[in-house]
Design an enzyme around this catalytic site. Sequence first.
Site, PDB file in Angstrom:
ATOM      1  N   GLY A  22       0.577  11.121  86.085  1.00 28.41           N
ATOM      2  CA  GLY A  22      -0.285  11.492  87.214  1.00 28.41           C
ATOM      3  C   GLY A  22       0.209  10.817  88.485  1.00 28.41           C
ATOM      4  CB  ALA A  23       3.595   9.555  89.327  1.00 26.86           C
ATOM      5  NE  ARG A  56      -0.636  19.118  84.911  1.00 26.93           N
ATOM      6  CZ  ARG A  56      -0.691  19.538  83.659  1.00 26.93           C
ATOM      7  NH1 ARG A  56       0.187  20.396  83.197  1.00 26.93           N
ATOM      8  NH2 ARG A  56      -1.618  19.095  82.843  1.00 26.93           N
ATOM      9  CG  HIS A 194     -10.623  -1.895  91.082  1.00 31.96           C
ATOM     10  ND1 HIS A 194     -11.371  -0.770  90.928  1.00 31.96           N
ATOM     11  CD2 HIS A 194     -10.871  -2.315  92.346  1.00 31.96           C
ATOM     12  CE1 HIS A 194     -12.043  -0.508  92.037  1.00 31.96           C
ATOM     13  NE2 HIS A 194     -11.756  -1.443  92.925  1.00 31.96           N
ATOM     14  CD  GLU A 232     -17.258   1.958  98.336  1.00 33.42           C
ATOM     15  OE1 GLU A 232     -16.058   2.137  98.579  1.00 33.42           O
ATOM     16  OE2 GLU A 232     -17.866   2.501  97.406  1.00 33.42           O
ATOM     17  CG  HIS A 255     -16.698  -0.862  89.959  1.00 38.93           C
ATOM     18  ND1 HIS A 255     -15.605  -0.996  89.156  1.00 38.93           N
ATOM     19  CD2 HIS A 255     -16.410   0.168  90.807  1.00 38.93           C
ATOM     20  CE1 HIS A 255     -14.692  -0.091  89.484  1.00 38.93           C
ATOM     21  NE2 HIS A 255     -15.153   0.632  90.477  1.00 38.93           N
ATOM     22  CE  LYS A 345     -18.242   6.217  97.270  1.00 35.99           C
ATOM     23  NZ  LYS A 345     -17.024   5.405  97.167  1.00 35.99           N
ATOM     24  CE  LYS A 350     -14.510  -2.544 100.160  1.00 31.68           C
ATOM     25  NZ  LYS A 350     -15.025  -1.592  99.206  1.00 31.68           N
TER      26      LYS A 350
HETATM   27  C1  BG6 Z   1     -13.689   2.881  92.814  1.00 32.46           C
HETATM   28  C2  BG6 Z   1     -14.641   3.998  93.128  1.00 32.46           C
HETATM   29  O1  BG6 Z   1     -13.673   2.613  91.455  1.00 32.46           O
HETATM   30  O2  BG6 Z   1     -14.098   1.705  93.526  1.00 32.46           O
HETATM   31  C3  BG6 Z   1     -14.668   4.264  94.621  1.00 32.46           C
HETATM   32  O3  BG6 Z   1     -14.222   5.156  92.440  1.00 32.46           O
HETATM   33  C4  BG6 Z   1     -14.983   2.984  95.370  1.00 32.46           C
HETATM   34  O4  BG6 Z   1     -15.612   5.263  94.944  1.00 32.46           O
HETATM   35  C5  BG6 Z   1     -14.061   1.853  94.929  1.00 32.46           C
HETATM   36  O5  BG6 Z   1     -14.784   3.258  96.748  1.00 32.46           O
HETATM   37  C6  BG6 Z   1     -14.479   0.542  95.538  1.00 32.46           C
HETATM   38  O6  BG6 Z   1     -13.507  -0.436  95.233  1.00 32.46           O
HETATM   39  P1  BG6 Z   1     -13.094  -1.577  96.251  1.00 32.46           P
HETATM   40  O7  BG6 Z   1     -12.108  -2.386  95.529  1.00 32.46           O
HETATM   41  O8  BG6 Z   1     -12.544  -0.897  97.456  1.00 32.46           O
HETATM   42  O9  BG6 Z   1     -14.359  -2.315  96.579  1.00 32.46           O
END
Ligand code: BG6
Length: 493
Positions: A22-23, A56, A194, A232, A255, A345, A350
């Site tokens: 999916g690069a 692809r 993450h 955000e 998260h 959102k 942020k």
């Molecule tokens: C992602 C979400 O996992 O995390 C996004 O899909 C969100 O919608 C993002 O904006 C937020 O991550 P970070 O690291 O920018 O706070």
Amino acid sequence: MTETIGFCQETRPESCAFVLFGATGDLAGRKILPALFGLCKKGLAPRNFYILLAARTPLSRPELERRLSELMARACPGAPPEAVTDFLGRVDYLRADYESGEFYRALGARLDELDAKHGIKKKRLFYLAIPPAAFGKVTDGLGDSGLLAEPGDRGGWSRLIIEKPYGSSLERACAVDAGLKKDAAESQIYRIDHFTGKETVQNVLALRAANSVFDETWNNRYIDHVQITVFEELGLEGRADLFENLGLARDMMSHILQLAAITAMDLPSSFRDTDFKTEKRRFFESIPERERTAAAADAVRAQYEGYRQEPGVAANSGVETFLAFRFFVDNDRWRGVPFYVRAGKKTGAKCTRISLVYRKPEHGIFRGMDIGYPNIFTFNIHPDEDMSFSLIAKHPGPRLCFVPKTMRMDYPERAGETAAPTDYERLLIEAMAGDQTLFLSSFEMQFLWQFLSPLLAAWQADPYGGALYSYTPGTSGPPQAAALIERDGRAWV
Ligand code: BG6
């Protein structure tokens, strides 16, 4: 002044091949490729290391180089040209047809060729930056062609990294997981979230473990409630297709739960994978299951004004872009302490933050008296990476009046770490080192959906009803979110 560092441990990634499926997609472009570039640029990548991109789209070498150079210029402005050249030197491209056995044979042959060139012995990390519905096809293809060798086979290893949301419902997510496990052992599956790789999140546990002064008070005797905020400024960022099928709750719940667990789980006896996962699991198991009516009564969902006019969004979309909710943890440490969460959102600047709000003193000279402010311990994750503790002090002057004073630890600046890895960079290093501590277990993935399901079921039953409020972009959500916490006699901090 040089800081003296006490106990210090470093995770070293093993020399390996990194295969990115999916690069040419959105996730690869926004997160994975910049992280790979960052690792190379900061000297954090393994010595022998190459990246095989698969997608692809047919791409010639010059087209690939042009795309990557543009992407690096956008993602890492000011990066030295030699860093870009070095990165391009490590990258190769293979056009993918995920359905065809021929593709996996060609992939195997290309990997053998590149392994020989880079001096690597069949150590392979496969990152599936593709929709979960396609995971099974790819892992079957890898499995059938012998590319998912068990760890230890012929001294090599193969690992899979996958990314949330791992499906769209509990049933779908379990089916996706079962599909993965058909071809790979749990020890080969790295489910990334993450947020667990963020510097301040890492510090939550480190701080608790190293400073008994805090952890001793991390319980219902001292803490009144916990707040988690994930706001955000941005809206959809061109991801309307994805977001319309997800909504904020599915997009962000993993998260949120990880932040809650890392803040509130009992400390593991070591930071080793199994001890850590055991305690995290115990924490999740202490969150009582709820009926959909009860879950919905403790939640507020909303959509920002103008969302339905965004390109790619349905004119009658019932998808939420904001969520606030309350939950409890039924264990000795946290019984009776509410956890309040809000995420959205277009909710102003942020801001990602965890706050532990202490009880006000209820004894001694303050018995029966309200001194006005609680102590608040805050982990700021975004935009600043710091920790603060608000203490109550006497206001200078002739009278005995109290004011909150904040002690702040500006954490990365003190550390002087210019080459600190970003969240994705750190997690890629951990996966290359074979450490699953920061990755989600199969249980956690299932728990995520069990937690979400009653809410989703309630909303599905009433998609456009009063349960979907609206808010003005740039504000911190609808008034109902404030009411959710105020009904308990508390306020968002
Ligand atoms: C992602 C979400 O996992 O995390 C996004 O899909 C969100 O919608 C993002 O904006 C937020 O991550 P970070 O690291 O920018 O706070």
